[in-house]
Design a protein around this motif. Sequence first.
Motif, mmCIF file in Angstrom:
data_model
loop_
_atom_site.group_PDB
_atom_site.id
_atom_site.type_symbol
_atom_site.label_atom_id
_atom_site.label_comp_id
_atom_site.label_asym_id
_atom_site.label_seq_id
_atom_site.Cartn_x
_atom_site.Cartn_y
_atom_site.Cartn_z
ATOM 1 N N ARG A 158 41.264 33.342 42.661
ATOM 2 C CA ARG A 158 40.699 32.278 43.422
ATOM 3 C C ARG A 158 41.321 31.500 42.358
ATOM 4 N NH1 ARG A 158 34.124 32.768 43.567
ATOM 5 N NH2 ARG A 158 33.325 32.817 40.676
ATOM 6 N N ILE A 159 41.172 30.202 42.858
ATOM 7 C CA ILE A 159 41.116 29.193 41.959
ATOM 8 C C ILE A 159 39.562 28.493 41.902
ATOM 9 C CG2 ILE A 159 41.660 26.295 42.014
ATOM 10 C CD1 ILE A 159 44.610 28.729 42.285
ATOM 11 N N VAL A 160 39.991 27.967 40.215
ATOM 12 C CA VAL A 160 38.736 27.475 39.635
ATOM 13 C C VAL A 160 38.437 26.403 38.802
ATOM 14 C CG1 VAL A 160 37.536 29.552 39.232
ATOM 15 C CG2 VAL A 160 39.142 29.088 37.386
ATOM 16 N N ASN A 161 38.123 25.120 39.324
ATOM 17 C CA ASN A 161 38.063 23.733 38.920
ATOM 18 C C ASN A 161 37.002 23.746 37.251
ATOM 19 O OD1 ASN A 161 39.668 23.829 41.048
ATOM 20 N ND2 ASN A 161 38.194 23.269 42.578
ATOM 21 N N TYR A 162 37.972 23.207 36.386
ATOM 22 C CA TYR A 162 36.824 22.349 35.429
ATOM 23 C C TYR A 162 37.154 21.014 35.132
ATOM 24 C CZ TYR A 162 36.523 27.046 33.632
ATOM 25 O OH TYR A 162 37.025 28.304 33.814
ATOM 26 N N PRO A 163 36.245 19.814 36.016
ATOM 27 C CA PRO A 163 35.939 18.157 35.284
ATOM 28 C C PRO A 163 35.928 18.229 34.353
ATOM 29 C CG PRO A 163 34.006 19.195 36.705
ATOM 30 C CD PRO A 163 34.675 20.234 36.149
ATOM 31 N N ASN A 164 36.803 16.977 34.099
ATOM 32 C CA ASN A 164 36.695 16.268 33.004
ATOM 33 C C ASN A 164 36.648 16.395 31.382
ATOM 34 O OD1 ASN A 164 34.680 13.898 34.760
ATOM 35 N ND2 ASN A 164 33.592 15.101 34.308
ATOM 36 N N ILE A 165 38.385 17.256 31.824
ATOM 37 C CA ILE A 165 38.779 17.250 30.898
ATOM 38 C C ILE A 165 39.460 17.133 29.843
ATOM 39 C CG2 ILE A 165 40.370 19.954 30.170
ATOM 40 C CD1 ILE A 165 37.784 20.311 30.709
ATOM 41 N N VAL A 166 39.568 17.021 28.655
ATOM 42 C CA VAL A 166 40.032 15.478 28.029
ATOM 43 C C VAL A 166 41.570 16.369 27.832
ATOM 44 C CG1 VAL A 166 40.762 14.393 25.798
ATOM 45 C CG2 VAL A 166 37.904 14.850 26.364
ATOM 46 N N LEU A 167 42.752 15.543 28.267
ATOM 47 C CA LEU A 167 43.914 15.318 28.063
ATOM 48 C C LEU A 167 44.797 14.119 27.601
ATOM 49 C CD1 LEU A 167 45.045 14.559 30.975
ATOM 50 C CD2 LEU A 167 43.862 17.357 31.801
ATOM 51 N N GLY A 168 46.219 14.765 27.467
ATOM 52 C CA GLY A 168 46.939 13.968 26.958
ATOM 53 C C GLY A 168 48.225 13.193 27.812
ATOM 54 N N CYS A 169 48.246 11.740 28.350
ATOM 55 C CA CYS A 169 49.493 11.872 29.316
ATOM 56 C C CYS A 169 49.922 11.622 28.582
ATOM 57 C CB CYS A 169 49.219 10.494 30.514
ATOM 58 S SG CYS A 169 49.232 11.529 31.550
ATOM 59 N N GLY A 170 51.763 11.800 28.251
ATOM 60 C CA GLY A 170 52.550 11.498 27.286
ATOM 61 C C GLY A 170 53.695 10.221 28.058
ATOM 62 N N TYR A 171 53.815 9.612 27.730
ATOM 63 C CA TYR A 171 54.097 8.567 27.916
ATOM 64 C C TYR A 171 55.673 7.968 27.398
ATOM 65 C CZ TYR A 171 51.145 7.129 31.572
ATOM 66 O OH TYR A 171 49.747 7.437 32.503
ATOM 67 N N HIS A 172 55.849 8.425 25.422
ATOM 68 C CA HIS A 172 56.810 8.104 24.396
ATOM 69 C C HIS A 172 57.280 9.474 23.908
ATOM 70 C CE1 HIS A 172 56.899 3.791 25.454
ATOM 71 N NE2 HIS A 172 56.029 3.899 25.974
ATOM 72 N N ASN A 173 58.196 10.480 25.205
ATOM 73 C CA ASN A 173 57.854 11.309 23.927
ATOM 74 C C ASN A 173 59.662 11.614 23.970
ATOM 75 O OD1 ASN A 173 55.247 12.971 24.885
ATOM 76 N ND2 ASN A 173 56.064 12.718 26.859
ATOM 77 N N THR A 174 60.237 11.656 22.269
ATOM 78 C CA THR A 174 61.224 11.847 21.961
ATOM 79 C C THR A 174 62.003 12.549 20.746
ATOM 80 O OG1 THR A 174 61.549 9.723 20.794
ATOM 81 C CG2 THR A 174 61.795 9.446 22.628
ATOM 82 N N GLY A 175 62.828 12.880 20.820
ATOM 83 C CA GLY A 175 63.380 13.921 19.938
ATOM 84 C C GLY A 175 64.180 15.073 20.309
ATOM 85 N N ASN A 176 63.687 16.966 19.184
ATOM 86 C CA ASN A 176 64.157 17.633 19.863
ATOM 87 C C ASN A 176 63.420 18.634 20.521
ATOM 88 O OD1 ASN A 176 65.606 19.886 19.038
ATOM 89 N ND2 ASN A 176 64.286 20.771 17.260
ATOM 90 N N PHE A 177 62.985 17.964 22.036
ATOM 91 C CA PHE A 177 62.254 18.701 22.908
ATOM 92 C C PHE A 177 63.548 20.029 24.068
ATOM 93 C CE2 PHE A 177 59.190 15.355 21.781
ATOM 94 C CZ PHE A 177 57.423 16.326 21.262
ATOM 95 N N LYS A 178 62.659 20.020 24.735
ATOM 96 C CA LYS A 178 63.769 20.950 25.387
ATOM 97 C C LYS A 178 62.546 21.042 26.790
ATOM 98 C CE LYS A 178 66.602 22.626 22.032
ATOM 99 N NZ LYS A 178 66.682 21.992 21.547
ATOM 100 N N PRO A 179 63.351 21.446 28.438
ATOM 101 C CA PRO A 179 62.950 20.544 29.215
ATOM 102 C C PRO A 179 62.942 22.866 29.910
ATOM 103 C CG PRO A 179 65.367 21.372 29.385
ATOM 104 C CD PRO A 179 64.742 21.573 28.187
ATOM 105 N N THR A 180 62.650 23.485 29.287
ATOM 106 C CA THR A 180 61.872 24.604 29.163
ATOM 107 C C THR A 180 60.038 24.400 29.290
ATOM 108 O OG1 THR A 180 62.402 25.351 27.183
ATOM 109 C CG2 THR A 180 63.764 25.859 29.457
ATOM 110 N N GLY A 181 59.867 23.304 29.977
ATOM 111 C CA GLY A 181 58.274 22.721 29.525
ATOM 112 C C GLY A 181 57.613 21.988 29.742
#
Length: 400
Positions: A191-214
């Motif tokens: 089953r699906i389980v939920n965890y509220p109020n988890i701290v996370l980052g929203c990346g808006y400026h991500n440049t360089g040697n990244f790959k599309p597979t993730g």
Amino acid sequence: MKGCVYFVIILFHLSISSSSLEPNNGLSIDLIHRNSPLSPYYNPSMNQSNYIINAAFRSISRMRRFNFTPPQNKAAQTLAMENRGDYLMQIFVGIPPKKVIAIADTGSDLIWFQCSPCNDCYFQNFPFFDPLKSYTHHLIPCYRITCKYLFIHSCGNAAECVYGAEYDDNSSSRGILGTDTVSFNNTQFGRIVNYPNIVLGCGYHNTGNFKPTGEGVIGLGGGPLSLISQIGHQFGKAKFSYCLLPYNSKRTSQIKFGVDTQTNRRNLVTTPLVEKFPSTYYYLSLERISIDGKNLMPRANETVGNIVIDSGATLTTLQSNLFYKLKTAIIESIGKGHVPERYPPEPFELCYKRIENSMCLMMLSTTMGHSVLGNYQQVYFNVEYDLDKKTVSFAHSNCK
């Protein structure tokens, strides 16, 4: 008990309904190797040789990104490169939930992924998460202690917490810290389980040697913003474990939270975690390596907390002094009848020619501050991290 942990030195052949989690029941999640036939990024044209060589270079790059010294003039990095990990986790972020496939990484803390609207992001194979479409998403003010847990942080125009990360190859990630509901498919109960109020980052400026597979990173490190640090209290224990299968397996690996997985296992050995800077990394003490009964020792002043156990690195890297002792011992053990290749394929340093193929030592040397125990040497071990007792335990397992 405390004992010796034995790892095989490998030579390779080169050629929705939902519910909240009840305390103490634990959480079990599938881990999929990014190169497995079960992975959404599976590339059938990549053979074993391609995979191993690419993995070796990724391991070297990842080692160079580690920062083992306290920040002085320049802040230390806080995130792992997303293309450096091997094992993927599927999570659901926000309400309504958006599926995100991210790297499970014990070498970083923060949970982060790319978010829209984004004009300065790397290409990825799936749509970005849009925090404006989640009614449980909330920004974290920059004056909160949560923001100050980050080495690189600042205040945005509306006093929101802005996180940042910089890398030696000029890659970088910058975005906004917030909280949201994070959900998992708990394979233990189906089953699906939920965890509220988890701290996370929203990346808006991500440049360089990244790959599309993730789409981002699920930080499993020892710092206060990692997933285990945020949800461990819900199980009454800050404990997680995994059992990794090889990349070509047709089964999924598992990662478990809040579950005692080492009970009644044979040949269980436990070793202390060593507290060092930064708290993100899991430091162990490598005391010796044994080859045919011959013990190879690190330098006397390099024994305590001299190796980091890291699920995001593929190959193990050893301090050069110890690596070359190991290389010499292997050559002596194999014997004079077999001569190592004079020019082994990069980046490997010890290979033997076998008819049309090569057999190479699946470890690399490094001159960086610490050795790293990669996931290749952790395959078919049940590895359990107990952050309350500050130990890591190992037991051979078929991962069923």
